[in-house]
Design a protein around this motif. Structure first.
Motif, short mmCIF file in Angstrom:
data_model
loop_
_atom_site.label_atom_id
_atom_site.label_comp_id
_atom_site.label_asym_id
_atom_site.label_seq_id
_atom_site.Cartn_x
_atom_site.Cartn_y
_atom_site.Cartn_z
N GLN A 1 5.06 9.52 7.44
CA GLN A 1 5.83 9.85 6.47
C GLN A 1 5.25 10.08 5.08
OE1 GLN A 1 8.04 5.92 5.77
NE2 GLN A 1 9.48 6.08 7.52
N GLY B 1 13.45 4.19 -3.79
CA GLY B 1 12.48 4.95 -3.04
C GLY B 1 13.01 5.57 -1.88
N LYS C 1 5.09 -1.15 -1.02
CA LYS C 1 5.55 -0.20 -2.10
C LYS C 1 6.33 -0.84 -3.08
CE LYS C 1 8.97 2.63 0.14
NZ LYS C 1 9.68 3.98 0.50
N SER D 1 6.67 0.76 8.44
CA SER D 1 6.54 1.67 7.09
C SER D 1 6.01 0.72 5.77
CB SER D 1 8.04 1.96 6.61
OG SER D 1 8.38 1.25 5.60
N GLY E 1 16.28 6.70 2.15
CA GLY E 1 15.87 5.55 1.16
C GLY E 1 17.07 4.85 0.33
N ASP F 1 5.99 8.84 2.02
CA ASP F 1 6.75 7.59 1.74
C ASP F 1 6.69 7.39 0.06
OD1 ASP F 1 7.89 4.98 2.28
OD2 ASP F 1 5.95 4.10 1.58
#
Ligand code: ASP
Length: 584
Positions: free
Chosen positions: A233, A526, A200, A195, A482, A235
């Motif tokens: 995803q 997140g 991020k 991921s 998350g 995301d």
């Protein structure tokens, strides 16, 4: 010009006009003087008519058209005498004036119909033909709409879609990495992201306080039920937020998507902490469309001489409403079901509450009618209810009873596919003890923040610490998950330490993240939604594969392109790779 209209477009109001259509021959019917052809494209089907009297040559040509031939036809739009209400274009037909064969086709290996005669393997091998089928096409359209709606909604909320790299260093999400050898750096490998987790978080440090991406993720897992090695995803990450902000934002997104795509108004999402979910449903993703919550019978049922219960850590039961009439045969089948290795229970005890004072049970040797009546009262059973009881180690019994609960719901049709019951499961444990490896693993991932009030536990009782982590569950399916992240270097180091990384290892693997945390990392958190799964849930399908244009099979193979495959000696050499594959 290849076409002036699509095959799904023409209506009675177009009567008298001329049109040019191109598409595939769905089928043709030769009625002697006339030949009818159903012409198909992505948009629909239009009936073409070839008339012997009108143009004998062309009619002859039309008679020879096979299934899936690609043709172009010009003609005049007529009202049909035999209207077909099932077809959007069913009021009209096109009387052909000109026919052009654009391409012939071999007879497809299965029929291109909603109910095809093609088996799974064959359809995957010819997926490009399978994709011509309406039912498959509808699913890809749903997927497209869901992606567009997601982007539009998040854009309005000031989220920026930012791409992150695919050739990276491993991200620890608990699965094995797919790796890619680097030619320019012999002996070194990229990992494909499980991921974009660390990226991020870095974007938050960079100040892009609302990020999202509809992104491919790669996990080299054994493909248990309905997983794909590459999946998508939604995301997301946000800075300057607390858990509540994230839950609200993404409850908003989910509601919006269900409204847009399914015209379903979701209720306010229920919330449940992990401990309660396990205690009442034996699952961290309970299906709350129906009740059947667990009742603890340990105290009530121990001490009556029934050794199996007396020696169990937990005796747990569920009430199956109105099923006291379950037959011997049905109970036997249930017993066999729970004893299957996948479930692994030793046996199943039942109590039928057939009315005040009339209680039947598989263990009535050990329990007086009064005791059984008392148990029924305790568990909240009403006349006509069936109670099913399992016992043993607490965690195992919960799991087994959770499976039985779902099984009963399936048998009794309690899982209404038209009902959507969203649930936030919160307060997951931070860590999970792995007895084989004798170490803790992060339950979510190593960047997840403990609950502030549990930080003091990290020192000596880390296993008891809860995390600011959450999952979105709908109808017993995990749709997303998350957490609020750690944004403090010292706490992050402590986490790596608890997870058994030496400080050198932590530095080597995550030095970049910990360094970034020294340059003003904002509080952030997140979530990621399983996009394929969200599609299949909205589309009412059991499998995510249906929503992926080119999926892989259970052994991770793409049977259409036949991948994975061997590569040339020369390629291996360039990559400085020597194979050591044992003959199987
Ligand atoms: N990266 C996580 C996952 O893939 C989601 C998240 O924590 O945002 O499950």
């Amino acid at each position: 010009m290849h076409r002036s209209n699509t095959c799904g477009e023409l209506r009675i109001s177009d009567k008298g006009k001329t049109t040019i259509l191109s598409g595939w021959v769905q089928r043709s019917r030769d009625l002697g003087g006339m030949t009818f052809v159903d012409l198909r494209d992505r948009y629909g089907i239009t009936q073409l008519v070839f008339n012997m009297e009108h143009n004998a040559d062309m009619c002859e040509q039309a008679r020879k058209l096979g299934r899936e031939y690609v043709i172009k036809v010009s003609g005049v739009i007529h009202e049909r005498s035999n209207k077909n209400a099932k077809l959007a274009t069913g009021d009209i037909e096109v009387v052909a004036e000109k026919l052009e064969l654009l391409n012939a086709s071999k007879t497809p290996p299965f029929t291109i119909d909603d109910d095809t005669d093609g088996g799974d393997e064959l359809r995957m091998q010819y997926r490009y033909l399978d994709l011509r089928r309406n039912t498959v096409k509808e699913k890809l359209i749903l997927r497209h709409k869901l992606a567009i709606a997601t982007r539009a909604y998040l854009d309005k909320q000031e989220f920026l879609e930012i791409e992150t790299p695919y050739l990276i260093k491993s991200t620890p999400e608990g699965a094995r990495d797919f790796v890619v050898p680097s030619r320019m750096n012999p002996g070194e490998f990229y990992a494909l992201p499980q991921s974009p987790q660390t990226f991020k978080q870095l974007l938050m440090v960079s100040g892009y306080d609302r990020y999202f991406q509809i992104v491919r993720c790669f996990r080299d897992e054994d493909l248990r039920a309905d997983r794909q090695p590459e999946f998508t995803q939604i995301d997301c990450e946000m800075a300057f937020v607390e858990q509540e902000d994230i839950l609200n934002t993404f409850e908003g997104l989910t509601k919006h998507l269900f409204q847009e795509i399914r015209q379903v108004t979701l209720p306010t999402f229920a919330r449940m902490d992990y401990a309660t979910a396990m205690e009442k449903y034996g699952s961290d993703k309970p299906d709350i469309r129906f009740g059947m919550e667990f009742k603890d019978l340990t105290e009530k049922m121990q001490g009556h001489g029934f050794a199996i219960f007396d020696n169990a850590a937990s005796v747990l039961g569920i009430v199956v409403t109105g099923q006291a009439e379950y037959s011997r045969k049905q109970i036997d089948a249930l017993t066999e079901w729970v004893k299957r290795p996948q479930i692994g229970a030793k046996g199943l005890v039942y109590i039928k509450y057939q009315g005040e004072g009339i209680v039947k049970s598989s263990v009535d040797k050990f329990y007086s009618p009064e005791t059984l009546e008392d148990i029924c009262q305790h568990i909240g059973a009403k006349t006509g209810d069936l109670i099913l009881v399992l016992s043993g180690n607490t965690d195992t019994t919960r799991k087994q009873l959770g499976e039985l609960r779902l099984h009963m719901a399936r048998e009794l049709n309690l899982r209404n596919p038209e009902v959507f019951a969203p649930l936030w499961v919160v307060d997951f444990p931070l860590l999970e003890w792995n007895a084989d490896d004798n170490r803790f693993f992060a339950m979510h991932h190593p960047f997840t923040s403990p609950k502030p009030e549990d930080i003091h536990l990290l020192e000596n009782e880390a296993g008891k610490a809860r995390a600011n982590a959450y999952d979105l569950v709908i109808n017993g399916v995990e749709i997303g998950g998350g957490s609020i992240r750690i944004h403090d270097r010292a706490l992050q180091s402590q986490m790596f330490d608890i997870l058994g990384f030496t400080s050198e290892e932590a530095q080597a693997q995550f030095g970049f993240l910990m360094s970034a945390f020294e340059y003003g990392a904002p509080p952030h958190g997140g979530i990621a939604f399983g996009f394929d799964r969200l599609c299949s849930m909205m589309g009412g399908s059991e499998t995510i594969r249906d929503y992926i244009a080119f999926p892989k099979n259970n052994s991770g193979r793409d049977v259409m392109i036949d991948a994975p495959a061997k590569i040339d000696e020369k390629q291996l050499e360039e990559l400085s790779i020597k194979l050591n594959v044992k003959p199987s």
